[in-house]
Design an enzyme around this catalytic site. Structure first.
Site, PDB file in Angstrom:
ATOM      1  CD  GLU A 153       1.811  -5.458   5.703  1.00 16.54           C
ATOM      2  OE1 GLU A 153       2.607  -6.355   6.051  1.00 16.54           O
ATOM      3  OE2 GLU A 153       1.095  -5.539   4.693  1.00 16.54           O
TER       4      GLU A 153
ATOM      5  N   GLY B 282       0.730  -5.026   0.952  1.00 21.52           N
ATOM      6  CA  GLY B 282      -0.460  -5.133   0.096  1.00 21.52           C
ATOM      7  C   GLY B 282      -0.156  -5.773  -1.252  1.00 21.52           C
TER       8      GLY B 282
ATOM      9  CB  ALA C 160      -0.888  -0.016   1.232  1.00 17.91           C
TER      10      ALA C 160
ATOM     11  CD  GLU D 294      -1.943  -7.669   3.003  1.00 18.33           C
ATOM     12  OE1 GLU D 294      -1.501  -6.539   2.687  1.00 18.33           O
ATOM     13  OE2 GLU D 294      -2.610  -7.873   4.024  1.00 18.33           O
TER      14      GLU D 294
HETATM   15  N1  CAA Z   1       4.647   3.274  -0.518  1.00 19.36           N
HETATM   16  C1  CAA Z   1       5.048   4.434  -1.037  1.00 19.36           C
HETATM   17  N2  CAA Z   1       6.201   4.595  -1.724  1.00 19.36           N
HETATM   18  C2  CAA Z   1       6.990   3.513  -1.850  1.00 19.36           C
HETATM   19  C3  CAA Z   1       6.634   2.264  -1.323  1.00 19.36           C
HETATM   20  C4  CAA Z   1       5.396   2.159  -0.624  1.00 19.36           C
HETATM   21  N3  CAA Z   1       4.947   1.004  -0.124  1.00 19.36           N
HETATM   22  N4  CAA Z   1       7.625   1.378  -1.605  1.00 19.36           N
HETATM   23  C5  CAA Z   1       8.550   2.054  -2.302  1.00 19.36           C
HETATM   24  N5  CAA Z   1       8.178   3.352  -2.448  1.00 19.36           N
HETATM   25  C6  CAA Z   1       8.882   4.411  -3.140  1.00 19.36           C
HETATM   26  C7  CAA Z   1      10.084   4.897  -2.316  1.00 19.36           C
HETATM   27  O1  CAA Z   1       9.658   5.819  -1.317  1.00 19.36           O
HETATM   28  C8  CAA Z   1      10.939   5.514  -3.373  1.00 19.36           C
HETATM   29  O2  CAA Z   1      10.425   6.767  -3.706  1.00 19.36           O
HETATM   30  P1  CAA Z   1      11.413   8.059  -3.845  1.00 19.36           P
HETATM   31  O3  CAA Z   1      12.284   7.716  -5.027  1.00 19.36           O
HETATM   32  O4  CAA Z   1      10.472   9.200  -4.098  1.00 19.36           O
HETATM   33  O5  CAA Z   1      12.187   8.144  -2.575  1.00 19.36           O
HETATM   34  C9  CAA Z   1      10.715   4.605  -4.587  1.00 19.36           C
HETATM   35  O6  CAA Z   1       9.481   3.911  -4.328  1.00 19.36           O
HETATM   36  C10 CAA Z   1      11.806   3.555  -4.740  1.00 19.36           C
HETATM   37  O7  CAA Z   1      11.915   2.859  -3.502  1.00 19.36           O
HETATM   38  P2  CAA Z   1      13.324   2.704  -2.733  1.00 19.36           P
HETATM   39  O8  CAA Z   1      14.233   3.842  -3.018  1.00 19.36           O
HETATM   40  O9  CAA Z   1      13.011   2.432  -1.296  1.00 19.36           O
HETATM   41  O10 CAA Z   1      13.864   1.376  -3.465  1.00 19.36           O
HETATM   42  P3  CAA Z   1      14.865   0.278  -2.884  1.00 19.36           P
HETATM   43  O11 CAA Z   1      15.202  -0.571  -4.051  1.00 19.36           O
HETATM   44  O12 CAA Z   1      15.971   0.915  -2.091  1.00 19.36           O
HETATM   45  O13 CAA Z   1      13.995  -0.563  -1.809  1.00 19.36           O
HETATM   46  C11 CAA Z   1      12.024  -1.733  -1.051  1.00 19.36           C
HETATM   47  C12 CAA Z   1      12.915  -1.331  -2.255  1.00 19.36           C
HETATM   48  C13 CAA Z   1      12.789  -2.677  -0.125  1.00 19.36           C
HETATM   49  C14 CAA Z   1      10.799  -2.449  -1.615  1.00 19.36           C
HETATM   50  C15 CAA Z   1      11.619  -0.479  -0.250  1.00 19.36           C
HETATM   51  O14 CAA Z   1      11.096   0.481  -1.164  1.00 19.36           O
HETATM   52  C16 CAA Z   1      10.578  -0.730   0.792  1.00 19.36           C
HETATM   53  O15 CAA Z   1      10.882  -1.240   1.862  1.00 19.36           O
HETATM   54  N6  CAA Z   1       9.287  -0.331   0.520  1.00 19.36           N
HETATM   55  C17 CAA Z   1       8.203  -0.428   1.476  1.00 19.36           C
HETATM   56  C18 CAA Z   1       7.718  -1.857   1.620  1.00 19.36           C
HETATM   57  C19 CAA Z   1       6.610  -1.916   2.657  1.00 19.36           C
HETATM   58  O16 CAA Z   1       6.787  -1.634   3.816  1.00 19.36           O
HETATM   59  N7  CAA Z   1       5.390  -2.336   2.226  1.00 19.36           N
HETATM   60  C20 CAA Z   1       4.241  -2.455   3.087  1.00 19.36           C
HETATM   61  C21 CAA Z   1       3.380  -1.238   2.951  1.00 19.36           C
HETATM   62  S1  CAA Z   1       2.062  -1.198   4.160  1.00 19.36           S
HETATM   63  C22 CAA Z   1       0.844  -2.164   3.499  1.00 19.36           C
HETATM   64  O17 CAA Z   1       0.962  -2.702   2.419  1.00 19.36           O
HETATM   65  C23 CAA Z   1      -0.417  -2.265   4.325  1.00 19.36           C
HETATM   66  C24 CAA Z   1      -1.358  -3.324   3.862  1.00 19.36           C
HETATM   67  O18 CAA Z   1      -1.289  -4.476   4.285  1.00 19.36           O
HETATM   68  C25 CAA Z   1      -2.431  -3.041   2.932  1.00 19.36           C
END
Ligand code: CAA
Length: 259
Positions: free
Chosen positions: A133, A110, A66, A113
């Site tokens: 999460e 998400g 998400a 999921e």
């Molecule tokens: N939401 C918003 N933006 C996101 C995102 C997310 N879930 N995942 C990645 N991005 C964005 C980053 O902020 C970044 O944007 P900027 O260039 O503007 O800074 C861009 O995508 C590229 O990401 P990274 O620079 O972080 O890329 P990376 O290769 O270094 O890392 C990653 C990749 C490990 C996937 C890392 O992006 C990450 O940990 N993302 C979040 C994963 C996460 O926590 N997901 C769960 C979300 S909560 C959820 O999903 C609730 C639910 O159950 C419904």
């Protein structure tokens, strides 16, 4: 055809393909993306020329979850009143036609999921699955705590949900999250060929088969078997059931009417 900003859609024969397409955010599932996804699924559901759907992302990310930036300022009232993570999302699990997730790269939160809402997952060898999460101070909100244990069992689901760690494609296949594992370069060929095969069956038969398998997760064995028996009997009302059996007896290919 409807113009979308966050997804790309196309059809190949009887296969409908939806590609999540927010590359700058690793396909983070913002509200607009999920709304468009719901619309695209509705379109394929009502299109009689589509028999199976493939949901995919990019080589780098199926979806990284998400959209954290979009949700970080939301209050309890906001998420409750808008029924956050419901509208659009539910279409993926409610579409009656078969839907395959073709996953490369990150399928996190998400994203994982959403892949699990599909009927099965074909993964590329670079796929990474996880429910991170907990690292954000919250929990999976799109079915992860319920669907993941059904795929992989309690022990591994707890491991993933409580540590937030990622699981690679080999581990995902060995624990049953993924039905097939293929080299990245072959992912879409494999997914589309599989979808073509399914779409080449009688559409109502695939819809009933899907409904019956899904019933296994909602009921007791005895009730599930009863449901299966009744729906098996019901397939005898299909023109295609008669055609399929006649074609076998006549040693020819069945000509489905999807009726
Ligand atoms: N939401 C918003 N933006 C996101 C995102 C997310 N879930 N995942 C990645 N991005 C964005 C980053 O902020 C970044 O944007 P900027 O260039 O503007 O800074 C861009 O995508 C590229 O990401 P990274 O620079 O972080 O890329 P990376 O290769 O270094 O890392 C990653 C990749 C490990 C996937 C890392 O992006 C990450 O940990 N993302 C979040 C994963 C996460 O926590 N997901 C769960 C979300 S909560 C959820 O999903 C609730 C639910 O159950 C419904």
């Amino acid at each position: 055809m409807t113009a979308y900003e966050n997804i790309l859609i196309e059809t190949k024969g009887r296969v409908g393909i939806i590609r999540l397409n927010r590359p700058k955010a690793l396909n983070a599932l913002c509200a607009d993306l999920v709304r468009e996804l719901g619309q695209a699924l509705d379109g394929f559901e009502s299109d009689l020329n589509v028999g199976c759907v493939v949901l995919t992302g990019s080589d780098k990310a199926f979806a990284a979850g998400a959209d954290i930036k979009e949700m970080k300022e939301k209050s309890y009232q906001d998420v409750f009143l808008e029924d956050f993570i419901t509208v659009g999302w539910e279409k993926v699990s409610q579409i009656r036609k078969p839907i395959i997730a073709a996953v490369a790269g990150y399928a996190l939160g998400g994203g994982c999921e959403m892949a699990m809402m599909c009927d099965f997952i074909i993964a590329a060898d670079n796929a990474k699955f996880g429910q991170p999460e907990i690292t954000l101070g919250t929990i999976p909100g799109a079915g992860g705590t319920q669907r993941l244990p059904r795929f992989v069992g309690k022990s591994k689901a707890m491991d993933l949900v409580l540590t937030g760690r990622m699981m690679d494609a080999v581990e995902a296949e060995s624990c049953g999250l993924v039905s097939r594992l293929v080299p990245l370069g072959q992912l879409m060929d494999e997914a589309i060929a599989t979808a073509e095969k399914i779409a080449g069956m009688s559409l109502p038969a695939t819809m009933v088969a899907k409904e019956a398998v899904n019933r296994a997760f909602e009921t007791t064995l005895a009730e599930g078997i009863r449901f299966e028996r009744r729906t098996f009997h019901a397939t005898f009302a299909f023109e295609d059931r008669k055609e399929g059996m006649n074609a076998f007896a006549d040693k020819r290919k069945a000509a489905w009417k999807h009726r």
